[in-house]
Write a protein that holds these residues in place. Structure first.
Motif, PDB file in Angstrom:
ATOM      1  N   ASP A  64      67.977 -52.560  46.612  1.00  0.00           N
ATOM      2  CA  ASP A  64      68.586 -52.381  47.931  1.00  0.00           C
ATOM      3  C   ASP A  64      67.557 -51.790  48.900  1.00  0.00           C
ATOM      4  OD1 ASP A  64      70.068 -51.716  50.169  1.00  0.00           O
ATOM      5  OD2 ASP A  64      71.535 -50.499  49.086  1.00  0.00           O
ATOM      6  N   PRO A  65      67.082 -52.570  49.860  1.00  0.00           N
ATOM      7  CA  PRO A  65      66.073 -52.051  50.784  1.00  0.00           C
ATOM      8  C   PRO A  65      66.569 -50.857  51.603  1.00  0.00           C
ATOM      9  CG  PRO A  65      66.897 -54.165  51.558  1.00  0.00           C
ATOM     10  CD  PRO A  65      67.460 -53.943  50.188  1.00  0.00           C
ATOM     11  N   LEU A  66      67.857 -50.818  51.891  1.00  0.00           N
ATOM     12  CA  LEU A  66      68.397 -49.699  52.665  1.00  0.00           C
ATOM     13  C   LEU A  66      68.391 -48.417  51.841  1.00  0.00           C
ATOM     14  CD1 LEU A  66      71.279 -51.477  54.587  1.00  0.00           C
ATOM     15  CD2 LEU A  66      68.823 -51.372  55.086  1.00  0.00           C
ATOM     16  N   GLU A  67      68.615 -48.533  50.545  1.00  0.00           N
ATOM     17  CA  GLU A  67      68.504 -47.378  49.657  1.00  0.00           C
ATOM     18  C   GLU A  67      67.056 -46.882  49.615  1.00  0.00           C
ATOM     19  OE1 GLU A  67      68.856 -46.418  44.897  1.00  0.00           O
ATOM     20  OE2 GLU A  67      70.169 -47.960  45.739  1.00  0.00           O
ATOM     21  N   ALA A  68      66.120 -47.815  49.569  1.00  0.00           N
ATOM     22  CA  ALA A  68      64.704 -47.431  49.567  1.00  0.00           C
ATOM     23  C   ALA A  68      64.341 -46.685  50.846  1.00  0.00           C
ATOM     24  CB  ALA A  68      63.824 -48.663  49.401  1.00  0.00           C
ATOM     25  N   LEU A  69      64.879 -47.111  51.968  1.00  0.00           N
ATOM     26  CA  LEU A  69      64.550 -46.508  53.267  1.00  0.00           C
ATOM     27  C   LEU A  69      65.249 -45.178  53.533  1.00  0.00           C
ATOM     28  CD1 LEU A  69      64.639 -49.704  55.494  1.00  0.00           C
ATOM     29  CD2 LEU A  69      62.644 -48.226  55.103  1.00  0.00           C
ATOM     30  N   ALA A  70      66.342 -44.911  52.854  1.00  0.00           N
ATOM     31  CA  ALA A  70      67.146 -43.716  53.133  1.00  0.00           C
ATOM     32  C   ALA A  70      66.306 -42.440  53.028  1.00  0.00           C
ATOM     33  CB  ALA A  70      68.343 -43.648  52.188  1.00  0.00           C
ATOM     34  N   GLY A  71      66.161 -41.757  54.141  1.00  0.00           N
ATOM     35  CA  GLY A  71      65.455 -40.479  54.181  1.00  0.00           C
ATOM     36  C   GLY A  71      63.942 -40.561  54.112  1.00  0.00           C
ATOM     37  N   ALA A  72      63.387 -41.762  54.147  1.00  0.00           N
ATOM     38  CA  ALA A  72      61.932 -41.915  54.032  1.00  0.00           C
ATOM     39  C   ALA A  72      61.229 -41.468  55.312  1.00  0.00           C
ATOM     40  CB  ALA A  72      61.567 -43.363  53.720  1.00  0.00           C
ATOM     41  N   ARG A  73      60.174 -40.701  55.159  1.00  0.00           N
ATOM     42  CA  ARG A  73      59.354 -40.249  56.289  1.00  0.00           C
ATOM     43  C   ARG A  73      58.273 -41.269  56.614  1.00  0.00           C
ATOM     44  NH1 ARG A  73      61.201 -37.929  59.325  1.00  0.00           N
ATOM     45  NH2 ARG A  73      59.417 -36.758  60.034  1.00  0.00           N
ATOM     46  N   HIS A  74      57.992 -42.145  55.630  1.00  0.00           N
ATOM     47  CA  HIS A  74      57.014 -43.221  55.795  1.00  0.00           C
ATOM     48  C   HIS A  74      57.630 -44.502  55.242  1.00  0.00           C
ATOM     49  CE1 HIS A  74      54.615 -39.530  55.583  1.00  0.00           C
ATOM     50  NE2 HIS A  74      53.829 -40.132  56.443  1.00  0.00           N
ATOM     51  N   ALA A  75      57.436 -45.601  55.959  1.00  0.00           N
ATOM     52  CA  ALA A  75      57.889 -46.910  55.499  1.00  0.00           C
ATOM     53  C   ALA A  75      56.682 -47.834  55.483  1.00  0.00           C
ATOM     54  CB  ALA A  75      58.967 -47.470  56.413  1.00  0.00           C
ATOM     55  N   VAL A  76      56.359 -48.355  54.308  1.00  0.00           N
ATOM     56  CA  VAL A  76      55.217 -49.249  54.141  1.00  0.00           C
ATOM     57  C   VAL A  76      55.748 -50.665  54.003  1.00  0.00           C
ATOM     58  CG1 VAL A  76      53.200 -49.814  52.735  1.00  0.00           C
ATOM     59  CG2 VAL A  76      53.897 -47.419  53.023  1.00  0.00           C
ATOM     60  N   LEU A  77      55.363 -51.530  54.929  1.00  0.00           N
ATOM     61  CA  LEU A  77      55.800 -52.923  54.920  1.00  0.00           C
ATOM     62  C   LEU A  77      54.750 -53.751  54.206  1.00  0.00           C
ATOM     63  CD1 LEU A  77      56.901 -53.175  58.651  1.00  0.00           C
ATOM     64  CD2 LEU A  77      58.295 -52.543  56.671  1.00  0.00           C
ATOM     65  N   SER A  78      55.135 -54.274  53.071  1.00  0.00           N
ATOM     66  CA  SER A  78      54.194 -55.039  52.251  1.00  0.00           C
ATOM     67  C   SER A  78      54.796 -56.391  51.891  1.00  0.00           C
ATOM     68  CB  SER A  78      53.849 -54.235  50.993  1.00  0.00           C
ATOM     69  OG  SER A  78      52.862 -54.897  50.259  1.00  0.00           O
ATOM     70  N   ILE A  79      55.510 -56.956  52.841  1.00  0.00           N
ATOM     71  CA  ILE A  79      56.162 -58.245  52.614  1.00  0.00           C
ATOM     72  C   ILE A  79      55.308 -59.359  53.213  1.00  0.00           C
ATOM     73  CG2 ILE A  79      58.456 -57.206  52.570  1.00  0.00           C
ATOM     74  CD1 ILE A  79      58.861 -58.213  55.426  1.00  0.00           C
ATOM     75  N   PRO A  80      55.545 -60.604  52.825  1.00  0.00           N
ATOM     76  CA  PRO A  80      54.811 -61.704  53.451  1.00  0.00           C
ATOM     77  C   PRO A  80      55.078 -61.745  54.961  1.00  0.00           C
ATOM     78  CG  PRO A  80      55.914 -62.448  51.466  1.00  0.00           C
ATOM     79  CD  PRO A  80      56.418 -61.060  51.748  1.00  0.00           C
ATOM     80  N   ALA A  81      54.056 -62.032  55.724  1.00  0.00           N
ATOM     81  CA  ALA A  81      54.177 -62.047  57.189  1.00  0.00           C
ATOM     82  C   ALA A  81      55.293 -62.974  57.657  1.00  0.00           C
ATOM     83  CB  ALA A  81      52.847 -62.458  57.813  1.00  0.00           C
ATOM     84  N   GLN A  82      55.491 -64.081  56.955  1.00  0.00           N
ATOM     85  CA  GLN A  82      56.516 -65.042  57.348  1.00  0.00           C
ATOM     86  C   GLN A  82      57.918 -64.456  57.268  1.00  0.00           C
ATOM     87  OE1 GLN A  82      54.067 -65.353  55.218  1.00  0.00           O
ATOM     88  NE2 GLN A  82      53.193 -67.397  55.175  1.00  0.00           N
ATOM     89  N   ALA A  83      58.100 -63.433  56.465  1.00  0.00           N
ATOM     90  CA  ALA A  83      59.425 -62.839  56.275  1.00  0.00           C
ATOM     91  C   ALA A  83      59.632 -61.588  57.121  1.00  0.00           C
ATOM     92  CB  ALA A  83      59.620 -62.491  54.800  1.00  0.00           C
ATOM     93  N   LEU A  84      58.617 -61.164  57.835  1.00  0.00           N
ATOM     94  CA  LEU A  84      58.692 -59.891  58.550  1.00  0.00           C
ATOM     95  C   LEU A  84      59.794 -59.853  59.601  1.00  0.00           C
ATOM     96  CD1 LEU A  84      57.619 -57.063  59.120  1.00  0.00           C
ATOM     97  CD2 LEU A  84      56.073 -58.093  60.792  1.00  0.00           C
ATOM     98  N   ARG A  85      59.830 -60.809  60.480  1.00  0.00           N
ATOM     99  CA  ARG A  85      60.763 -60.765  61.610  1.00  0.00           C
ATOM    100  C   ARG A  85      62.210 -60.613  61.149  1.00  0.00           C
ATOM    101  NH1 ARG A  85      59.669 -64.527  66.566  1.00  0.00           N
ATOM    102  NH2 ARG A  85      57.731 -63.500  66.045  1.00  0.00           N
ATOM    103  N   ALA A  86      62.656 -61.460  60.248  1.00  0.00           N
ATOM    104  CA  ALA A  86      64.048 -61.413  59.791  1.00  0.00           C
ATOM    105  C   ALA A  86      64.347 -60.113  59.047  1.00  0.00           C
ATOM    106  CB  ALA A  86      64.357 -62.607  58.903  1.00  0.00           C
ATOM    107  N   ASN A  87      63.440 -59.706  58.167  1.00  0.00           N
ATOM    108  CA  ASN A  87      63.674 -58.483  57.396  1.00  0.00           C
ATOM    109  C   ASN A  87      63.625 -57.237  58.271  1.00  0.00           C
ATOM    110  OD1 ASN A  87      64.098 -59.192  54.546  1.00  0.00           O
ATOM    111  ND2 ASN A  87      62.113 -60.161  54.763  1.00  0.00           N
ATOM    112  N   LEU A  88      62.661 -57.170  59.155  1.00  0.00           N
ATOM    113  CA  LEU A  88      62.538 -55.985  59.998  1.00  0.00           C
ATOM    114  C   LEU A  88      63.736 -55.833  60.926  1.00  0.00           C
ATOM    115  CD1 LEU A  88      60.768 -53.583  60.348  1.00  0.00           C
ATOM    116  CD2 LEU A  88      59.427 -54.839  62.040  1.00  0.00           C
ATOM    117  N   ALA A  89      64.290 -56.944  61.385  1.00  0.00           N
ATOM    118  CA  ALA A  89      65.497 -56.883  62.220  1.00  0.00           C
ATOM    119  C   ALA A  89      66.645 -56.222  61.458  1.00  0.00           C
ATOM    120  CB  ALA A  89      65.896 -58.284  62.682  1.00  0.00           C
TER     121      ALA A  89
END
Length: 122
Positions: A64-89
Motif C-alpha cells: 500500500d503506497p499510502l501506508e508507506a507514505l504515512a508520516g514520512a519526512r522524506h519520500a523517494v520516488l523510484s518509479i519508472p518515469a512513464q508512471a510518474l504522472r498518474a502515481n504522483l497524482a
C-alpha cells in the motif's frame, strides 16, 4: 531519525532504501507484488534485484503506497518515469506538506515518436 518512504522496490529503490536504513532511518518501501513484500519483511531480501544483499530490520515493505507514505519526512520516488504522472497524482495528497521529495528516476520519456524527434533534428 526521520522516517523515509521509498516508492518502488526495484533495484534502485531497494538500494536507496537500504542506504537510508543503514544510516538509521526507519524505512517503508512500497512493492506492488505481495510476494516481494513478504520476501522483504520475512527474509530481509529482495532476491530478484539484490540477491546477495541482506536488508536491515529497520526496513519494512508494504503493498500500500499510502501506508508507506504515512508520516514520512522524506519520500523517494523510484518509479519508472512513464508512471510518474498518474502515481504522483494519487500519492500527492498523502505526502506530508513539509516532506522532502526526492526523485531517483533515471529514465525519461517523450510523447513524441522517435521518428518525430529525429525529423526535427534535421
Amino acid at each position: 531519525m526521520a522516517r523515509v518512504a521509498v516508492l518502488s522496490a526495484g533495484s534502485w529503490g531497494t538500494t536507496l532504501a537500504k542506504v537510508f536504513a543503514d544510516a538509521g532511518s526507519d524505512v517503508s518501501i512500497h512493492a506492488r507484488r505481495p510476494g516481494v513484500v513478504a520476501e522483504i519483511n520475512v527474509r530481509h531480501q529482495n532476491a530478484r534485484y539484490l540477491p546477495e544483499v541482506v536488508l536491515p530490520d529497520r526496513f519494512r515493505a508494504t503493498a500500500d503506497p499510502l501506508e508507506a507514505l504515512a508520516g514520512a519526512r522524506h519520500a523517494v520516488l523510484s518509479i519508472p518515469a512513464q508512471a510518474l504522472r498518474a502515481n504522483l497524482a494519487a500519492w500527492a495528497p498523502h505526502i506530508e506538506p513539509d516532506a522532502v521529495v526526492v526523485s531517483s528516476m533515471s529514465a525519461c520519456f517523450s510523447t513524441r515518436s522517435v521518428e518525430d524527434v529525429a525529423d526535427r533534428g534535421r
